[in-house]
Design a protein around this motif. Sequence first.
Motif, PDB file in Angstrom:
ATOM      1  N   LYS A 170      -0.943 -74.841  62.212  1.00  0.00           N
ATOM      2  CA  LYS A 170       0.005 -75.944  62.381  1.00  0.00           C
ATOM      3  C   LYS A 170       1.254 -75.721  61.538  1.00  0.00           C
ATOM      4  N   ASN A 171       2.408 -75.838  62.201  1.00  0.00           N
ATOM      5  CA  ASN A 171       3.709 -75.801  61.517  1.00  0.00           C
ATOM      6  C   ASN A 171       3.872 -74.574  60.629  1.00  0.00           C
ATOM      7  N   ILE A 172       3.458 -73.414  61.146  1.00  0.00           N
ATOM      8  CA  ILE A 172       3.463 -72.183  60.364  1.00  0.00           C
ATOM      9  C   ILE A 172       4.887 -71.653  60.199  1.00  0.00           C
ATOM     10  N   ARG A 173       5.244 -71.357  58.958  1.00  0.00           N
ATOM     11  CA  ARG A 173       6.539 -70.765  58.635  1.00  0.00           C
ATOM     12  C   ARG A 173       6.306 -69.491  57.824  1.00  0.00           C
ATOM     13  N   LYS A 174       7.098 -68.459  58.133  1.00  0.00           N
ATOM     14  CA  LYS A 174       7.003 -67.210  57.391  1.00  0.00           C
ATOM     15  C   LYS A 174       8.357 -66.509  57.405  1.00  0.00           C
ATOM     16  N   SER A 175       8.829 -66.116  56.227  1.00  0.00           N
ATOM     17  CA  SER A 175      10.088 -65.386  56.103  1.00  0.00           C
ATOM     18  C   SER A 175       9.862 -64.081  55.355  1.00  0.00           C
ATOM     19  N   PHE A 176      10.694 -63.097  55.664  1.00  0.00           N
ATOM     20  CA  PHE A 176      10.734 -61.845  54.918  1.00  0.00           C
ATOM     21  C   PHE A 176      12.171 -61.624  54.453  1.00  0.00           C
ATOM     22  N   ASP A 177      12.361 -61.562  53.139  1.00  0.00           N
ATOM     23  CA  ASP A 177      13.699 -61.318  52.571  1.00  0.00           C
ATOM     24  C   ASP A 177      14.752 -62.270  53.147  1.00  0.00           C
ATOM     25  N   GLY A 178      14.364 -63.522  53.258  1.00  0.00           N
ATOM     26  CA  GLY A 178      15.305 -64.531  53.726  1.00  0.00           C
ATOM     27  C   GLY A 178      15.416 -64.655  55.237  1.00  0.00           C
ATOM     28  N   LEU A 179      14.793 -63.743  55.980  1.00  0.00           N
ATOM     29  CA  LEU A 179      14.816 -63.804  57.444  1.00  0.00           C
ATOM     30  C   LEU A 179      13.587 -64.567  57.925  1.00  0.00           C
ATOM     31  N   GLU A 180      13.818 -65.687  58.611  1.00  0.00           N
ATOM     32  CA  GLU A 180      12.708 -66.514  59.085  1.00  0.00           C
ATOM     33  C   GLU A 180      12.109 -65.886  60.339  1.00  0.00           C
ATOM     34  N   ILE A 220       1.354 -67.263  54.526  1.00  0.00           N
ATOM     35  CA  ILE A 220       2.375 -68.122  55.117  1.00  0.00           C
ATOM     36  C   ILE A 220       3.225 -68.754  54.011  1.00  0.00           C
ATOM     37  N   ASP A 221       4.436 -69.169  54.379  1.00  0.00           N
ATOM     38  CA  ASP A 221       5.299 -69.899  53.435  1.00  0.00           C
ATOM     39  C   ASP A 221       5.068 -71.399  53.522  1.00  0.00           C
ATOM     40  N   GLY A 222       4.595 -71.853  54.665  1.00  0.00           N
ATOM     41  CA  GLY A 222       4.318 -73.271  54.849  1.00  0.00           C
ATOM     42  C   GLY A 222       3.505 -73.479  56.105  1.00  0.00           C
ATOM     43  N   GLY A 223       2.806 -74.620  56.171  1.00  0.00           N
ATOM     44  CA  GLY A 223       1.969 -74.928  57.314  1.00  0.00           C
ATOM     45  C   GLY A 223       0.511 -75.046  56.929  1.00  0.00           C
ATOM     46  N   GLU A 224      -0.352 -75.001  57.924  1.00  0.00           N
ATOM     47  CA  GLU A 224      -1.781 -75.173  57.688  1.00  0.00           C
ATOM     48  C   GLU A 224      -2.572 -74.226  58.578  1.00  0.00           C
ATOM     49  N   ILE A 225      -3.606 -73.597  58.006  1.00  0.00           N
ATOM     50  CA  ILE A 225      -4.522 -72.734  58.754  1.00  0.00           C
ATOM     51  C   ILE A 225      -5.931 -73.278  58.566  1.00  0.00           C
ATOM     52  N   ARG A 226      -6.580 -73.555  59.687  1.00  0.00           N
ATOM     53  CA  ARG A 226      -7.955 -74.073  59.649  1.00  0.00           C
ATOM     54  C   ARG A 226      -8.850 -73.221  60.544  1.00  0.00           C
ATOM     55  N   TYR A 227     -10.020 -72.876  60.028  1.00  0.00           N
ATOM     56  CA  TYR A 227     -11.051 -72.201  60.807  1.00  0.00           C
ATOM     57  C   TYR A 227     -12.296 -73.069  60.830  1.00  0.00           C
ATOM     58  N   MET A 228     -12.823 -73.274  62.031  1.00  0.00           N
ATOM     59  CA  MET A 228     -14.056 -74.048  62.201  1.00  0.00           C
ATOM     60  C   MET A 228     -13.959 -75.413  61.506  1.00  0.00           C
TER      61      MET A 228
END
Length: 252
Positions: A6-16, A54-62
Amino acid sequence: MILEMKNIRKSFDGLEVLKDISFGVDHGEVVSIIGPSGSGKSTLLRCATFLETIDGGEIRYMGETAAHTDASGNAVYVGAHEMKHFRKYCGLVFQQFNLFPHYSILKNLIDAPMHVQGISRDEAEALAMDLLRKMGIEDKANAYPYQLSGGQQQRVAIARAMAMKPEILFFDEPTSALDPELTGEVLKVIRQLAEEKMTMVVVTHEMPFAKAVSNRVLFMDGGVIVEQGDPRDVFDNPQEERTKQFLRVFER
């Protein structure tokens, strides 16, 4: 549901690279992710399998939370011991096989189950041979990766991922390093797993395969999910202009 992101955000060196991505995968479902190079597909898989944070968001398994966003807007993961528990849920098959070249095929398969899951050598070898039979390469158990074709190596890689008995298998463009004839070998194995209701997320450029095997298709571009739905709807009647542009390339 096996996986929720949910709402996953990820950046590398400032590039989203991933911008507010949300999707889930249910038991027995095959989800194909398509899109141009650089759209964030592989990064999404690496975040789902904990190879990237991740930089932000939520990861859920089971139904259990592996990572969430705190009040400051930062991603917070569970501790190292709990993370081992979450890693067991998922397996990843890479583009480039990533087999250990100095290990025999059998040792490539039994090493992790013995050392990570603590099962006996006899049990690990029996499981490995069953999987190699399933892949049609049981006669290669004592060979080394360099002695196998690319298609055979990728089938070993799939067997190795399955040896850990994951709840969900991720494939990152599993045929991109193969020529067309060997591609067919690997896609046949994935089709067989789909028929057996193995839960899978497949990043692929093989559009006919994605249309035939998937329960759902996600089209990604620019770090977002542009369109998703039933394969027939996405491929035969795409709603978004960007999806139409992308799919036209494959109609030529």
